[in-house]
Design an enzyme around this catalytic site. Sequence first.
Site, PDB file in Angstrom:
ATOM      1  N   VAL A  44       0.682  -1.267   0.110  1.00 38.17           N
ATOM      2  CA  VAL A  44       0.141  -0.093  -0.049  1.00 38.17           C
ATOM      3  C   VAL A  44       0.972   1.317   0.168  1.00 38.17           C
ATOM      4  O   VAL A  44       0.657   2.312  -0.620  1.00 38.17           O
ATOM      5  CB  VAL A  44      -1.129   0.005   1.054  1.00 38.17           C
ATOM      6  CG1 VAL A  44      -1.782   1.359   1.277  1.00 38.17           C
ATOM      7  CG2 VAL A  44      -1.663  -1.387   1.347  1.00 38.17           C
ATOM      8  N   TYR A  45       2.137   1.047   0.963  1.00 32.47           N
ATOM      9  CA  TYR A  45       3.012   2.334   0.986  1.00 32.47           C
ATOM     10  C   TYR A  45       3.486   2.517  -0.396  1.00 32.47           C
ATOM     11  O   TYR A  45       3.589   3.663  -1.121  1.00 32.47           O
ATOM     12  CB  TYR A  45       4.011   2.127   1.832  1.00 32.47           C
ATOM     13  CG  TYR A  45       4.987   3.212   2.148  1.00 32.47           C
ATOM     14  CD1 TYR A  45       4.893   4.276   2.901  1.00 32.47           C
ATOM     15  CD2 TYR A  45       6.006   3.363   1.003  1.00 32.47           C
ATOM     16  CE1 TYR A  45       5.739   5.311   3.014  1.00 32.47           C
ATOM     17  CE2 TYR A  45       7.030   4.478   1.377  1.00 32.47           C
ATOM     18  CZ  TYR A  45       6.804   5.305   2.128  1.00 32.47           C
ATOM     19  OH  TYR A  45       7.585   6.461   2.248  1.00 32.47           O
ATOM     20  N   ASP A  46       4.039   1.353  -1.036  1.00 29.93           N
ATOM     21  CA  ASP A  46       4.723   1.480  -2.279  1.00 29.93           C
ATOM     22  C   ASP A  46       3.885   2.051  -3.477  1.00 29.93           C
ATOM     23  O   ASP A  46       4.192   2.991  -4.090  1.00 29.93           O
ATOM     24  CB  ASP A  46       5.041   0.043  -2.726  1.00 29.93           C
ATOM     25  CG  ASP A  46       6.478  -0.474  -1.744  1.00 29.93           C
ATOM     26  OD1 ASP A  46       7.018   0.120  -1.393  1.00 29.93           O
ATOM     27  OD2 ASP A  46       6.612  -1.607  -2.143  1.00 29.93           O
ATOM     28  N   LEU A  92      17.583   2.462  -1.792  1.00 32.89           N
ATOM     29  CA  LEU A  92      17.578   1.960  -3.252  1.00 32.89           C
ATOM     30  C   LEU A  92      16.505   2.353  -3.968  1.00 32.89           C
ATOM     31  O   LEU A  92      15.288   2.256  -3.486  1.00 32.89           O
ATOM     32  CB  LEU A  92      17.451   0.491  -3.042  1.00 32.89           C
ATOM     33  CG  LEU A  92      18.916  -0.259  -2.712  1.00 32.89           C
ATOM     34  CD1 LEU A  92      18.486  -1.863  -2.560  1.00 32.89           C
ATOM     35  CD2 LEU A  92      19.914  -0.225  -3.809  1.00 32.89           C
ATOM     36  N   GLU A 121      21.784 -10.151  -5.883  1.00 35.33           N
ATOM     37  CA  GLU A 121      21.858 -10.415  -4.370  1.00 35.33           C
ATOM     38  C   GLU A 121      20.270 -10.574  -3.884  1.00 35.33           C
ATOM     39  O   GLU A 121      19.519  -9.819  -4.486  1.00 35.33           O
ATOM     40  CB  GLU A 121      22.590  -9.231  -3.582  1.00 35.33           C
ATOM     41  CG  GLU A 121      23.992  -9.159  -4.002  1.00 35.33           C
ATOM     42  CD  GLU A 121      24.612  -8.089  -3.397  1.00 35.33           C
ATOM     43  OE1 GLU A 121      23.942  -7.572  -2.292  1.00 35.33           O
ATOM     44  OE2 GLU A 121      25.478  -7.404  -3.624  1.00 35.33           O
ATOM     45  N   LYS A 123      17.151  -9.281  -1.372  1.00 32.28           N
ATOM     46  CA  LYS A 123      16.947  -8.235  -0.858  1.00 32.28           C
ATOM     47  C   LYS A 123      16.596  -8.677   0.620  1.00 32.28           C
ATOM     48  O   LYS A 123      15.359  -9.260   0.821  1.00 32.28           O
ATOM     49  CB  LYS A 123      15.985  -7.289  -1.285  1.00 32.28           C
ATOM     50  CG  LYS A 123      15.753  -5.997  -0.778  1.00 32.28           C
ATOM     51  CD  LYS A 123      14.963  -5.075  -1.802  1.00 32.28           C
ATOM     52  CE  LYS A 123      14.610  -3.760  -1.226  1.00 32.28           C
ATOM     53  NZ  LYS A 123      14.451  -3.648   0.404  1.00 32.28           N
ATOM     54  N   ASP A 125      15.140  -8.891   4.354  1.00 31.43           N
ATOM     55  CA  ASP A 125      14.011  -7.987   4.876  1.00 31.43           C
ATOM     56  C   ASP A 125      14.535  -7.541   6.349  1.00 31.43           C
ATOM     57  O   ASP A 125      13.916  -8.352   7.283  1.00 31.43           O
ATOM     58  CB  ASP A 125      12.615  -8.853   4.857  1.00 31.43           C
ATOM     59  CG  ASP A 125      11.390  -7.845   5.121  1.00 31.43           C
ATOM     60  OD1 ASP A 125      11.739  -6.576   5.362  1.00 31.43           O
ATOM     61  OD2 ASP A 125      10.289  -8.508   5.257  1.00 31.43           O
ATOM     62  N   TYR A 231      27.418  -6.238   3.177  1.00 32.91           N
ATOM     63  CA  TYR A 231      27.356  -6.203   1.809  1.00 32.91           C
ATOM     64  C   TYR A 231      27.944  -5.026   1.045  1.00 32.91           C
ATOM     65  O   TYR A 231      28.187  -4.898  -0.304  1.00 32.91           O
ATOM     66  CB  TYR A 231      26.070  -6.262   0.919  1.00 32.91           C
ATOM     67  CG  TYR A 231      24.996  -5.694   1.626  1.00 32.91           C
ATOM     68  CD1 TYR A 231      24.791  -4.142   1.286  1.00 32.91           C
ATOM     69  CD2 TYR A 231      23.822  -6.056   2.198  1.00 32.91           C
ATOM     70  CE1 TYR A 231      23.869  -3.404   1.880  1.00 32.91           C
ATOM     71  CE2 TYR A 231      22.799  -5.169   2.813  1.00 32.91           C
ATOM     72  CZ  TYR A 231      22.957  -3.920   2.656  1.00 32.91           C
ATOM     73  OH  TYR A 231      21.942  -3.113   3.062  1.00 32.91           O
ATOM     74  N   LYS A 319      11.166  -5.312  -6.466  1.00 37.34           N
ATOM     75  CA  LYS A 319      10.205  -5.796  -5.380  1.00 37.34           C
ATOM     76  C   LYS A 319       9.193  -7.046  -5.609  1.00 37.34           C
ATOM     77  O   LYS A 319       8.756  -6.800  -6.736  1.00 37.34           O
ATOM     78  CB  LYS A 319       9.407  -4.632  -4.676  1.00 37.34           C
ATOM     79  CG  LYS A 319      10.315  -3.614  -4.090  1.00 37.34           C
ATOM     80  CD  LYS A 319      10.858  -3.914  -2.755  1.00 37.34           C
ATOM     81  CE  LYS A 319      10.459  -3.343  -1.527  1.00 37.34           C
ATOM     82  NZ  LYS A 319       9.705  -2.175  -1.421  1.00 37.34           N
ATOM     83  N   CYS A 414     -15.970 -15.110  29.459  1.00 39.00           N
ATOM     84  CA  CYS A 414     -14.966 -16.118  29.035  1.00 39.00           C
ATOM     85  C   CYS A 414     -15.409 -17.248  28.286  1.00 39.00           C
ATOM     86  O   CYS A 414     -16.696 -17.763  28.896  1.00 39.00           O
ATOM     87  CB  CYS A 414     -14.234 -16.393  30.358  1.00 39.00           C
ATOM     88  SG  CYS A 414     -12.972 -17.950  29.969  1.00 39.00           S
ATOM     89  N   CYS A 417     -15.242 -20.428  31.085  1.00 46.58           N
ATOM     90  CA  CYS A 417     -15.951 -20.314  32.450  1.00 46.58           C
ATOM     91  C   CYS A 417     -16.924 -19.394  32.645  1.00 46.58           C
ATOM     92  O   CYS A 417     -17.341 -19.320  33.787  1.00 46.58           O
ATOM     93  CB  CYS A 417     -14.716 -20.304  33.407  1.00 46.58           C
ATOM     94  SG  CYS A 417     -14.133 -18.655  33.441  1.00 46.58           S
ATOM     95  N   CYS A 432      -9.167 -13.250  30.888  1.00 44.18           N
ATOM     96  CA  CYS A 432     -10.025 -13.975  31.997  1.00 44.18           C
ATOM     97  C   CYS A 432      -9.119 -14.061  33.278  1.00 44.18           C
ATOM     98  O   CYS A 432      -8.118 -14.741  33.164  1.00 44.18           O
ATOM     99  CB  CYS A 432     -10.560 -15.238  31.482  1.00 44.18           C
ATOM    100  SG  CYS A 432     -11.187 -16.269  32.718  1.00 44.18           S
ATOM    101  N   CYS A 437     -10.523 -21.053  36.112  1.00 49.19           N
ATOM    102  CA  CYS A 437     -10.798 -21.185  34.431  1.00 49.19           C
ATOM    103  C   CYS A 437     -10.508 -22.439  34.065  1.00 49.19           C
ATOM    104  O   CYS A 437      -9.166 -22.578  33.904  1.00 49.19           O
ATOM    105  CB  CYS A 437     -10.478 -19.938  33.867  1.00 49.19           C
ATOM    106  SG  CYS A 437     -10.818 -20.192  32.099  1.00 49.19           S
TER     107      CYS A 437
HETATM  108  S1  IVH Z   1      22.527  -2.125  -1.281  1.00 57.67           S
HETATM  109  C1  IVH Z   1      24.082   2.098  -1.354  1.00 57.67           C
HETATM  110  N1  IVH Z   1      21.878  -4.808  -1.052  1.00 57.67           N
HETATM  111  O1  IVH Z   1      17.055  -2.540   1.106  1.00 57.67           O
HETATM  112  C2  IVH Z   1      23.547   0.898  -0.826  1.00 57.67           C
HETATM  113  N2  IVH Z   1      20.559  -3.245   0.082  1.00 57.67           N
HETATM  114  O2  IVH Z   1      15.022  -0.656  -0.106  1.00 57.67           O
HETATM  115  C3  IVH Z   1      22.449   0.683  -0.997  1.00 57.67           C
HETATM  116  N3  IVH Z   1      18.953  -4.177   1.470  1.00 57.67           N
HETATM  117  O3  IVH Z   1      18.489   0.467   2.251  1.00 57.67           O
HETATM  118  C4  IVH Z   1      21.819  -0.912  -0.450  1.00 57.67           C
HETATM  119  N4  IVH Z   1      19.304  -6.347   0.957  1.00 57.67           N
HETATM  120  O4  IVH Z   1      18.577  -1.656   3.811  1.00 57.67           O
HETATM  121  C5  IVH Z   1      21.594  -3.332  -0.667  1.00 57.67           C
HETATM  122  N5  IVH Z   1      21.891  -7.026  -0.747  1.00 57.67           N
HETATM  123  C6  IVH Z   1      21.331  -5.957  -0.438  1.00 57.67           C
HETATM  124  C7  IVH Z   1      20.185  -5.493   0.367  1.00 57.67           C
HETATM  125  C8  IVH Z   1      19.794  -4.210   0.681  1.00 57.67           C
HETATM  126  C9  IVH Z   1      18.408  -5.721   1.829  1.00 57.67           C
HETATM  127  C10 IVH Z   1      18.062  -3.057   2.085  1.00 57.67           C
HETATM  128  C11 IVH Z   1      18.994  -1.903   2.409  1.00 57.67           C
HETATM  129  C12 IVH Z   1      18.378  -0.782   1.526  1.00 57.67           C
HETATM  130  C13 IVH Z   1      17.000  -1.281   1.359  1.00 57.67           C
HETATM  131  C14 IVH Z   1      16.237  -0.461   0.241  1.00 57.67           C
END
Ligand code: IVH
Length: 498
Positions: A44-46, A92, A121, A123, A125, A231, A319, A414, A417, A432, A437
């Site tokens: 929703v935010y995105d 990012l 790589e 991403k 969470d 990373y 994403k 409850c 009970c 409760c 109970c």
């Molecule tokens: S690179 C300049 N690599 O995702 C460096 N970020 O939504 C930019 N994140 O701020 C980040 N896995 O907190 C990078 N393999 C990954 C990542 C990663 C998770 C996070 C990071 C970034 C956020 C952006």
Amino acid sequence: MAEQEINQLTPDQAAEQAADLRTKLKNWATEYYTYDAPSVEDSVYDQAYEQLVALETAFPQIVTADSPTQEVGDTTLPEFTKVPHDVPMLSLGDVFSVAELRNFTHRLVEQGGVKPEFNCELKIDGLAISLRYENGKLVQGSTRGNGQIGEDITANLKTIKSIPHQLNKPVTVEVRGGECYMPKESFVKLNQQRQTDGLAPFANPRNAAAGSLRQLDSKVTSSRNLSSFMYNVADYDDLEANTQSELLAELKALGFNINENYQVAANFAEINEYVDKYQVQRDDLPYGIDGIVIKVNDLASQLQLGNTVKVPRWAIAYKFPPEEAETVVRDIEWTVGGRTGVVTPTAVMDPVILAGTTVARASLHNPDYLTEKDIRIGDTVKLHKAGDIIPEISTYIAAKRPKTAVRYVIPTTCPSCDSELVHLDEEVALRCINPKCPAQLTEGLAHFASRNAMNIDGLGPKIIQQLFAKQLVSDVAGLYTLTFEQLVTLDKFGGKIC
Ligand code: IVH
């Protein structure tokens, strides 16, 4: 909003819509980043963010300096010492479709001057962190904050096993980031415990990790079983790597945990394969990922491309689309939690497959949550998995609500009970507090007999329920005065006595 519809707006209308979106986005960002408690889904935010970007792109004159599109979202809590980031910590850029990802890589390759090789790589969470080492010794650990100023959380980061206090070489380096995260298993356990304790659950592993790191007491952080993947580096004179993939290997040699699931891709087809592979495997990973990060592999090319105020031009995040399913709520069940008496509502639904598992029940957490979501018996609801793990109802579908569906009435007594339920202090949980109970006593006894406590062989919840129903026991002491004659009267117990 479609591009065509945006083009039909007057600048004033566009400015008004943008202002609305900014207010919404800022409130959501405060909930998410400052209080680790979002009220809306990431998607929703995105979507709102994308809409604001579209409006600001079509009407550049309406961009404001404080627009969320111009700043990195996180803020800092007053309880923590501030850490200025001399080199800003960036975020990012996001894309939400493979076509946009292809555009990003093609544009970079076509503009020339960049080595056409990418490092893919996962991403993670989690929460971005920065670690400063002097002569190999960890001297400071911080959050990203707003990118310019973060929070000093050194003591908390030191409790995380995968973060070295001493590197394998006496180098001076700022590692950033890295991502600090909570493994799925710890997230599930923590939320179960929070439910038992009458506390609101964390929405996803990222919020759980952030909430665990931003604790004034490091013992709390230590108990939360966090981990990390590093990373990137800033200001590192001794750097030997020429590429992002080599940098990961160098970080590993220094003693950091890195995510081994990275892959160098020579073209878009290989990037696409990587995306497909992890879109399928994501449910099996022991940590949450919310997408894939694609980075130009050559570090000299990264430097050449540089950054905007907010994001690097040499990387992009793809994403994953949120996995959703629709089903119908058939009942709302109330259960009394064993040792605390917390009474929790659960939606019982037609079974449906969601992200690889069959889901038929979803916790509705507490009465406030149920009232706020206004979920009714007979509603068709959208389900997702919080942090890709725990099934949760996102919303009911208004168009499919049967006329007969009425607002759910929260019980006042409850279900076990019948005694009056209470809210202790300001708690959202309903409890409760009857010490006699049966639901609480049986669960308490089941806990007493369980493997991690007294480990009483054969004394499971079913037998305990029968002992209660037949009034053979009412407390722990009663277990020790049971006779052979009493036990053999129980269903399915005969064969268990030697
Ligand atoms: S690179 C300049 N690599 O995702 C460096 N970020 O939504 C930019 N994140 O701020 C980040 N896995 O907190 C990078 N393999 C990954 C990542 C990663 C998770 C996070 C990071 C970034 C956020 C952006």
